[in-house]
Enzyme design. Sequence first.
Site, mmCIF file in Angstrom:
data_model
loop_
_atom_site.group_PDB
_atom_site.id
_atom_site.type_symbol
_atom_site.label_atom_id
_atom_site.label_comp_id
_atom_site.label_asym_id
_atom_site.label_seq_id
_atom_site.Cartn_x
_atom_site.Cartn_y
_atom_site.Cartn_z
ATOM 1 N N ARG A 267 0.847 -1.184 0.000
ATOM 2 C CA ARG A 267 0.000 0.000 0.000
ATOM 3 C C ARG A 267 0.888 1.241 0.000
ATOM 4 N NH1 ARG A 267 -2.934 -3.523 -0.894
ATOM 5 N NH2 ARG A 267 -5.071 -3.942 -0.148
ATOM 6 N N GLU B 18 -5.883 6.261 -6.114
ATOM 7 C CA GLU B 18 -6.161 5.266 -7.146
ATOM 8 C C GLU B 18 -7.628 5.357 -7.562
ATOM 9 O OE1 GLU B 18 -4.984 1.343 -5.969
ATOM 10 O OE2 GLU B 18 -2.917 1.934 -5.503
ATOM 11 N N HIS C 229 -1.643 -1.273 -9.874
ATOM 12 C CA HIS C 229 -2.225 -2.075 -8.789
ATOM 13 C C HIS C 229 -2.803 -3.383 -9.328
ATOM 14 C CE1 HIS C 229 -4.057 -1.786 -4.485
ATOM 15 N NE2 HIS C 229 -3.557 -2.986 -4.747
#
Length: 331
Positions: free
Chosen positions: A236, A265, A285
């Site tokens: 993260r 994001e 991601h």
Amino acid sequence: MKISILDDYFDTLRTLACFQKLVGHEVTVWNDHTQDIDALAPRLKDTEVLVLIRERTQIREPLLERLDALRLISQRSVYPHIDIDACTRRGIIVSSDQHAGSPSYAAAELTWGLIIAAMRQIPQQMSALRAGNWQIGVGSNLRGKTLGIYGYGRIGATVAGYGRAFGMNVLVWAREASLQRARSEGYAVAQSKREFFESGDVISLHMRLVKETRGIVTKNDLSRMKPSALLVNTSRAPLIEPGALVGALRAGRPCMAAIDVYEEEPLRDPDHPLLKMENVVCTPHIGYVTRDEYEVQFADIFDQIIAYAAGTPINVVNPKVFDTLKNRGAS
């Protein structure tokens, strides 16, 4: 029940074997992404069960206040994107399997792919070849180098195993219980956080994002890294102090980064500093985004829905919600 699934970008879930678990329910799948409450509220107004794909959409009180039919949120992993207290007040059960029994091999494999890609400059060399250039630099081996694993959980331990297979010297820094486990599995542990950052040729972050780990990697930590080192983050972005990584890369310590996660994001700004740096490998991601991983994750998520429908909710992260529901029933 009326079930809504958000952020299934490529309409993948309908094609999974586990999707058959929802037969008999009214399922709506949304393939776009929006965080606009005025867009989300009307599309979810009749939803009884909301399925989330990780942290793609923030579920906060201003939205929850407009979802009177919502009774269950079913997802997997951590939940910093959900207002748990607001859910509890409104009688909404949040079920989230923490998958304590198995690592995300997909995330571990992507981590290793990023390490190799960065150390051998694979994306940069490919771009150069497409532009008509032949070899633009010299990469680095992994064998004999030190791989620093920050956070020795399921994924960290798996990546450590990959490092060992590649002939790397693995060094671990984590909570004391995790350090004891790393020792028992034959890995060296750092004597201090400072030694850890000073020693690693590759440092990979593998911690959950909770209050205690937010910003746990500081600009001072990064400044102690070798000028030849690589920092990898597939966990993260907020594990790193805001702005610290870009500043550290500009200062030359570390000299490279491989990143799969971002503070905001989805990242759609082509001018983001990390995307402008030639010494950074970036992916959007995708650590958990494989069909195999989806089958594992959504089998759990759909099982949570089945359990709720049977009147026996499982993996409930806000058990106080049952007091809310009891009081509501008594009134």
